[in-house]
Enzyme design. Structure first.
Site, PDB file in Angstrom:
ATOM      1  N   HIS A  24       0.838  -1.206   0.000  1.00  0.00           N
ATOM      2  CA  HIS A  24       0.000   0.000   0.000  1.00  0.00           C
ATOM      3  C   HIS A  24       0.870   1.253   0.000  1.00  0.00           C
ATOM      4  O   HIS A  24       0.687   2.161  -0.833  1.00  0.00           O
ATOM      5  CB  HIS A  24      -0.912  -0.018   1.238  1.00  0.00           C
ATOM      6  CG  HIS A  24      -1.711   1.224   1.442  1.00  0.00           C
ATOM      7  ND1 HIS A  24      -3.044   1.305   1.143  1.00  0.00           N
ATOM      8  CD2 HIS A  24      -1.367   2.455   1.931  1.00  0.00           C
ATOM      9  CE1 HIS A  24      -3.498   2.518   1.425  1.00  0.00           C
ATOM     10  NE2 HIS A  24      -2.487   3.236   1.915  1.00  0.00           N
ATOM     11  N   GLU A  25       1.816   1.308   0.926  1.00  0.00           N
ATOM     12  CA  GLU A  25       2.664   2.494   1.037  1.00  0.00           C
ATOM     13  C   GLU A  25       3.580   2.645  -0.168  1.00  0.00           C
ATOM     14  O   GLU A  25       3.971   3.763  -0.522  1.00  0.00           O
ATOM     15  CB  GLU A  25       3.480   2.438   2.333  1.00  0.00           C
ATOM     16  CG  GLU A  25       2.656   2.420   3.605  1.00  0.00           C
ATOM     17  CD  GLU A  25       1.691   3.600   3.712  1.00  0.00           C
ATOM     18  OE1 GLU A  25       1.981   4.672   3.140  1.00  0.00           O
ATOM     19  OE2 GLU A  25       0.638   3.452   4.355  1.00  0.00           O
ATOM     20  N   HIS A  28       1.904   4.892  -2.672  1.00  0.00           N
ATOM     21  CA  HIS A  28       2.082   6.310  -2.362  1.00  0.00           C
ATOM     22  C   HIS A  28       3.508   6.766  -2.683  1.00  0.00           C
ATOM     23  O   HIS A  28       3.718   7.821  -3.280  1.00  0.00           O
ATOM     24  CB  HIS A  28       1.803   6.563  -0.878  1.00  0.00           C
ATOM     25  CG  HIS A  28       0.375   6.385  -0.468  1.00  0.00           C
ATOM     26  ND1 HIS A  28      -0.681   6.930  -1.171  1.00  0.00           N
ATOM     27  CD2 HIS A  28      -0.181   5.728   0.597  1.00  0.00           C
ATOM     28  CE1 HIS A  28      -1.815   6.633  -0.558  1.00  0.00           C
ATOM     29  NE2 HIS A  28      -1.545   5.891   0.502  1.00  0.00           N
TER      30      HIS A  28
END
Length: 434
Positions: A24-25, A28
């Site tokens: 997920h990170e 980003h």
């Protein structure tokens, strides 16, 4: 051995959880760097740092509590109205705003003025914030499709598992026959457990769902071809009306609701069936809809969670679970008396479901979630375009920091809900086996 397998299941789930957070990170991080935003930190977990290493301008690390993760981007919020990063105030709400704004600039270095998050166009900020949840969605879809196509899932087949002796309304919830109960049509026609139904009224039978619909839509004589001992056998049956459980759009029973339909009197055998790509995509769509409906239903589950947390009520099987409850289920999967391949498939389904939940949850348009930042950037884009259309001055960046008091309230609600789920997971956990 059972304890060892239980621990193994927990370890596998925790590793899957950590990978999901890191994945997920990474969404980003990669998009932020692509748009030239400086990212000082990429962390998996919260709390004390267990390990970290700096590569280039970013510190990569793992923290002690695997309940999330974050990347730190410079300039998440624009300066205040006076152009300054920080201006102290005695107002507690203003203090929240200023503290959040200051945190976004605390690692500001010379040359960062053109590398601030808020200076990027709204569509770029939306991509950066959406990239994290999108990575979870990609992982969930990939795992779901892979499991459905490579491993298969337990599916009701067209092979007969049991044949009822008599006709009993399902609402009566009894198995034994009584005097006066008519013989079940399948039993009267000589159908046996192990028969595989090939045709119904001259139409080929390929799946249980379609066959079930045909049976329910038929009252009166019907021709059924079965395979018995490797050879086809034609049977003449006379279906009658009976009260049976209502089915939802996914073919699942609707608890407590009944309808009167055609009745044959058989139950299907279950088998592991691999799905082809169209079937897997269709089932994946059903899973997504079910996940969205489950998210909407969370507020209605709170009273049941409260009772379960205090040990005064039963825990529903579809009750929300936290990391502790999911880890327990992950351990339980590897103690089930099923083939090892299905243990792995079920564990992967659990990880995929966790990623789907992460995507849906993070897309809520509320700060401090990713969806809140997406909504803020979208609103900024809309009002800037509106001002340009009306030939008014550019209103400038939308100051998301002004929403921080609301974000703290939302965060407090989430924390309370997380603690409630944790208590329920410990006191009355969801179990796979009854």
């Amino acid at each position: 051995m059972t304890t060892l397998m239980f621990i193994l299941g927990i370890v596998i789930f925790v590793l899957g959880l950590l990978f999901s957070i890191a994945w997920h990170e990474l969404g980003h991080l990669s998009t932020a760097k692509m748009f030239g935003i400086r990212v000082p930190q990429y962390m998996v977990g919260f709390g004390p740092t267990l390990w970290s290493r700096r590569k280039g301008e970013t510190e990569y690390g793992i923290k002690a509590i695997p309940l999330g993760g974050y990347i730190r981007m410079i300039g998440m919020f624009p300066p205040g109205d006076d152009g300054r990063v920080r201006q102290r105030s005695t107002s507690p709400f203003r203090g929240m705003i200023e503290d959040a704004r200051a945190a976004a600039y605390e690692e500001l270095q010379p040359g960062d003025e053109k590398r601030l998050f808020y200076t990027r166009k709204p569509w770029k900020r939306i991509i950066v914030m959406f990239a994290g949840p999108a990575m979870n969605l990609i992982l969930a879809v990939g795992i779901f499709l892979g499991v459905l196509m490579a491993f298969g899932i337990p599916t009701s087949t067209t092979t007969v598992a049991t044949v009822q002796e008599c006709v009993v309304a399902q609402s009566e919830e009894r198995d034994e026959c009584r005097a006066g109960d008519p013989a079940a049509p399948a039993n009267e026609a000589g159908m046996l457990p192990g028969d595989t139904i090939l045709e119904f009224n001259g139409e080929p039978v390929t799946d249980w769902g379609t066959l079930q619909q045909d049976i329910r839509a038929t009252v009166g004589p019907a021709d059924i071809t079965v395979e018995r001992d490797g050879a086809p056998l034609d049977l003449r049956v006379n279906l009658i009306e009976n009260q049976v459980a209502k089915l939802d759009g996914n073919g699942e029973w609707v608890e407590g609701e009944y309808v009167t339909t055609g009745f044959l009197g058989i139950s299907p055998a279950s088998g592991i069936v691999k799905q082809d790509f169209p079937e897997a995509v269709d089932r994946m769509g059903d899973i997504m809809v079910t996940g969205f409906e489950a998210l909407l239903a969370v507020p209605s589950k709170v009273p049941g969670l409260w009772d379960a947390a205090w040990g005064v009520g039963e825990r529903d099987q579809d009750s929300p679970m936290g990391v502790v409850g999911a880890a327990r289920v992950g351990g339980e999967i590897f103690t089930l008396d099923i083939p090892a391949s299905q243990q792995v498939a079920t564990a992967l389904f659990l990880v995929a479901g966790f990623n789907l939940s992460l995507f849906l949850f993070n897309m809520l348009p509320l700060l401090p979630l990713d969806g809140g930042h997406i909504a803020g950037a979208g609103w900024e884009s809309a009002r800037r375009k509106g001002a340009k259309l009306l030939r008014r001055p550019d209103p400038g960046p939308f100051d998301v920091a002004r929403m921080m008091p609301v974000a703290y309230v939302v965060a407090a609600v989430f924390i309370c809900f997380t603690l409630l789920v944790l208590a329920a997971d410990i006191v009355t956990p969801v179990r796979l086996a009854g």
